[in-house]
Design a protein around this motif. Structure first.
Motif, mmCIF file in Angstrom:
data_model
loop_
_atom_site.group_PDB
_atom_site.id
_atom_site.type_symbol
_atom_site.label_atom_id
_atom_site.label_comp_id
_atom_site.label_asym_id
_atom_site.label_seq_id
_atom_site.Cartn_x
_atom_site.Cartn_y
_atom_site.Cartn_z
ATOM 1 N N SER A 111 10.209 37.993 -0.051
ATOM 2 C CA SER A 111 11.393 37.306 0.448
ATOM 3 C C SER A 111 11.906 36.419 -0.679
ATOM 4 O O SER A 111 11.619 35.226 -0.729
ATOM 5 C CB SER A 111 11.045 36.485 1.694
ATOM 6 O OG SER A 111 12.203 35.844 2.185
ATOM 7 N N ARG A 112 12.634 37.022 -1.605
ATOM 8 C CA ARG A 112 13.123 36.311 -2.787
ATOM 9 C C ARG A 112 14.491 36.841 -3.181
ATOM 10 O O ARG A 112 14.888 37.934 -2.812
ATOM 11 C CB ARG A 112 12.192 36.523 -3.978
ATOM 12 C CG ARG A 112 10.885 35.823 -3.903
ATOM 13 C CD ARG A 112 10.133 36.007 -5.211
ATOM 14 N NE ARG A 112 8.818 35.426 -5.132
ATOM 15 C CZ ARG A 112 7.908 35.549 -6.064
ATOM 16 N NH1 ARG A 112 8.163 36.229 -7.147
ATOM 17 N NH2 ARG A 112 6.728 34.984 -5.933
ATOM 18 N N SER A 113 15.151 36.041 -3.997
ATOM 19 C CA SER A 113 16.409 36.464 -4.605
ATOM 20 C C SER A 113 16.170 36.582 -6.103
ATOM 21 O O SER A 113 15.560 35.703 -6.712
ATOM 22 C CB SER A 113 17.496 35.436 -4.312
ATOM 23 O OG SER A 113 18.667 35.753 -5.018
ATOM 24 N N TYR A 114 16.665 37.659 -6.688
ATOM 25 C CA TYR A 114 16.484 37.890 -8.123
ATOM 26 C C TYR A 114 17.833 38.062 -8.797
ATOM 27 O O TYR A 114 18.712 38.741 -8.276
ATOM 28 C CB TYR A 114 15.660 39.162 -8.369
ATOM 29 C CG TYR A 114 14.202 39.034 -8.015
ATOM 30 C CD1 TYR A 114 13.305 38.475 -8.906
ATOM 31 C CD2 TYR A 114 13.727 39.500 -6.799
ATOM 32 C CE1 TYR A 114 11.959 38.367 -8.596
ATOM 33 C CE2 TYR A 114 12.392 39.398 -6.473
ATOM 34 C CZ TYR A 114 11.511 38.835 -7.383
ATOM 35 O OH TYR A 114 10.184 38.728 -7.075
ATOM 36 N N ARG A 115 17.976 37.441 -9.950
ATOM 37 C CA ARG A 115 19.127 37.659 -10.814
ATOM 38 C C ARG A 115 18.563 37.876 -12.218
ATOM 39 O O ARG A 115 18.588 36.996 -13.066
ATOM 40 C CB ARG A 115 20.077 36.474 -10.790
ATOM 41 C CG ARG A 115 21.406 36.752 -11.476
ATOM 42 C CD ARG A 115 22.318 35.542 -11.472
ATOM 43 N NE ARG A 115 22.696 35.120 -10.151
ATOM 44 C CZ ARG A 115 23.812 35.468 -9.519
ATOM 45 N NH1 ARG A 115 24.668 36.268 -10.109
ATOM 46 N NH2 ARG A 115 24.084 35.011 -8.323
ATOM 47 N N LYS A 116 18.002 39.079 -12.409
ATOM 48 C CA LYS A 116 17.328 39.421 -13.656
ATOM 49 C C LYS A 116 17.567 40.893 -13.944
ATOM 50 O O LYS A 116 18.157 41.610 -13.151
ATOM 51 C CB LYS A 116 15.812 39.199 -13.537
ATOM 52 C CG LYS A 116 15.382 37.779 -13.293
ATOM 53 C CD LYS A 116 13.875 37.707 -13.187
ATOM 54 C CE LYS A 116 13.394 36.289 -13.009
ATOM 55 N NZ LYS A 116 11.941 36.204 -12.949
ATOM 56 N N LYS A 117 17.031 41.329 -15.085
ATOM 57 C CA LYS A 117 17.047 42.757 -15.392
ATOM 58 C C LYS A 117 15.975 43.449 -14.558
ATOM 59 O O LYS A 117 15.012 42.824 -14.117
ATOM 60 C CB LYS A 117 16.802 42.982 -16.879
ATOM 61 C CG LYS A 117 17.952 42.497 -17.734
ATOM 62 C CD LYS A 117 17.762 42.872 -19.173
ATOM 63 C CE LYS A 117 18.973 42.412 -19.978
ATOM 64 N NZ LYS A 117 18.839 42.771 -21.387
ATOM 65 N N GLY A 118 16.154 44.738 -14.358
ATOM 66 C CA GLY A 118 15.271 45.494 -13.469
ATOM 67 C C GLY A 118 13.814 45.425 -13.845
ATOM 68 O O GLY A 118 12.948 45.257 -12.994
#
Length: 177
Positions: A111-118
């Protein structure tokens, strides 16, 4: 084949009691799983006992391929078939097993939000939810910025109570090399 129970007592199975071993692996499946058919003449199932928390170590190789290293794989037993009892003390049953990462996958949800490369997202999820929660750690290769097949663009994904393998599959589907 070595079976270790929850108290770390181990029993090595003689090759004469192993009727069949099948190991299944697929690109479309998240887990390696299999089954081993055992002919139990000495009643070791009652001595170990098999209750669902056993670890299985399988070592295999080929006598004809001298330069190939023998494989040493570790799994978790998750089920046992009903016993087929023959006359006397002979009984046979099938032990079903899977990789330990699959059990860790079922225990946790992301349960997280990611704003990164794959590759960074996959690395975080695998490390936090899978690799740190198994007995025998395995590495994932190609998860760095030097990998020419890694994703080019950053992603913004919100994982809302998904299993770790579902999250990794979602990143893989949305990745653009």
């Amino acid at each position: 084949v070595i079976i270790t129970n929850y108290q770390n007592n181990s029993i090595e199975l003689d090759s004469s009691v192993i009727i069949d071993i099948s190991i299944f692996e697929s690109l479309n499946d998240n887990v390696t799983h299999g089954e081993i058919t055992v002919l139990d003449l000495g009643g070791f199932e009652e001595r170990i006992p098999i209750i669902g928390q056993e670890r299985l170590q399988i070592k295999f190789g080929s006598k004809h391929l001298n330069n190939v290293t023998p494989q040493d794989k570790r799994f978790v037993i998750y089920n046992m078939s009903p016993k087929l009892i023959n006359e006397g003390r002979k009984q046979a049953y099938v032990l079903f097993f899977c990789s330990e990462e699959y059990i860790a996958n079922l225990k946790y949800k992301v349960s997280r939000s990611y704003r990164k490369k794959g590759y960074e997202i996959v690395s975080d999820i695998y490390r936090d939810y899978i690799q740190n929660n198994v007995t025998y750690r395995k590495d994932i290769f190609g998860l760095d910025d030097t990998n020419t097949d890694s994703t080019l663009f950053p992603m913004h994904l919100v994982m809302g109570m998904f299993r770790p393998f579902e999250c990794i599959n979602m990143v893989a589907k949305r990745s653009v090399a």
